[in-house]
Write an enzyme that holds these catalytic residues in place. Structure first.
Site: not given
Ligand code: PGA
Length: 248
Positions: A67, A136, A138, A143
């Site tokens: 992304d 969350n 995702h 999301e």
């Molecule tokens: P993070 O993000 O490693 O910064 O916790 C993980 C993600 O959103 O895939």
């Protein structure tokens, strides 16, 4: 979906770096999907160490990032293009034309999304996709509420994701609220998936991803339908699972 629990986040990151190294060793022309965020940073550090030690070359590999923020160009310090240069690409031998990241400045994001999908297909599809997991649940920037058949597209980020990623922006920099992300359907087509989640803040998302019923409110649970998935956890991220054992 299989999972393995390591005692520490460092041990979990080391294990993932070994899996990626083994993939590139077995097939130097592998097509690898890559995440950004805090969790993968120690994995990239180890991959750079492996490259410097003469172990893991990226010369013939092709990479696709999951992304990018809409509105940030590759020179913006908070862009994922900049993150990838900082943590991996400035330090290994992957040629620039074999590295792919969605263009967050594309004038037509829908066209950029279709182009990205077509580029993955013309590379032969993802051999190994490395993923993080949001608090969350995702995956990529898919999301909660993202359909399991979604493709690369424009998405709006939730308040929880914006809050989790706010520390990556300096005062005065505007944090985009939209991104372009590989879809869940795109992710599910990868031949192998490795998910890394570490820390207590991921324990509930991990539990719902692995032990919950597939649910579009839990994007990670879509991975129960993928071909081959290994979830690599530290003890904290695994703490919500019933019946886990620490692997040496
Ligand atoms: P993070 O993000 O490693 O910064 O916790 C993980 C993600 O959103 O895939």
């Amino acid at each position: 979906m299989q999972f393995i629990v390591k005692q520490t986040a460092d041990a979990a990151a080391d294990y993932v770096s070994r899996l990626i190294g083994e993939q590139l060793g077995a097939n130097p022309r592998s097509v690898i999907g890559l995440p950004t965020g805090g969790t993968p940073v120690p994995v990239y550090a180890r991959l750079v160490e492996r490259f410097r030690a003469g172990g893991t070359s990226w010369k013939s590999a092709t990479t696709f990032n999951l992304d990018e923020y809409i509105g940030l160009g590759p020179e913006h310090p908070a862009s994922y293009a900049a993150y990838m240069r900082q943590h991996l690409f400035d330090h290994v031998d992957c040629p620039p034309d074999q590295r792919h990241i969605p263009n967050g400045l594309a004038p037509d994001i829908e066209e950029e999304a279709s182009r990205y999908e077509a580029t993955i297909v013309s590379a032969g599809g993802l051999d190994l996709l490395f993923l993080g997991l949001g608090r969350n649940a995702h995956i990529g920037f898919n999301e909660p509420g993202s359909g399991f058949d979604t493709r690369t597209r424009r998405v709006s980020l939730t308040a929880s994701t914006l809050q989790a990623n706010a520390p990556y922006f300096q005062p005065g920099q505007t944090q985009p609220s939209e991104a372009i992300t590989m879809g869940i359907g795109t992710i599910l087509e990868a031949r192998k998936i490795v998910v890394l989640a570490t820390g207590q803040s991921k324990a509930e998302a991990v539990r719902r991803m692995i032990e919950g019923a597939p649910d579009i409110e839990v994007p990670g649970s879509a991975l129960q339908q993928a071909r081959e998935v290994l979830v690599v956890l530290d003890a904290d991220a695994a703490s919500g699972l019933s019946g886990q054992r620490i692997a040496s």
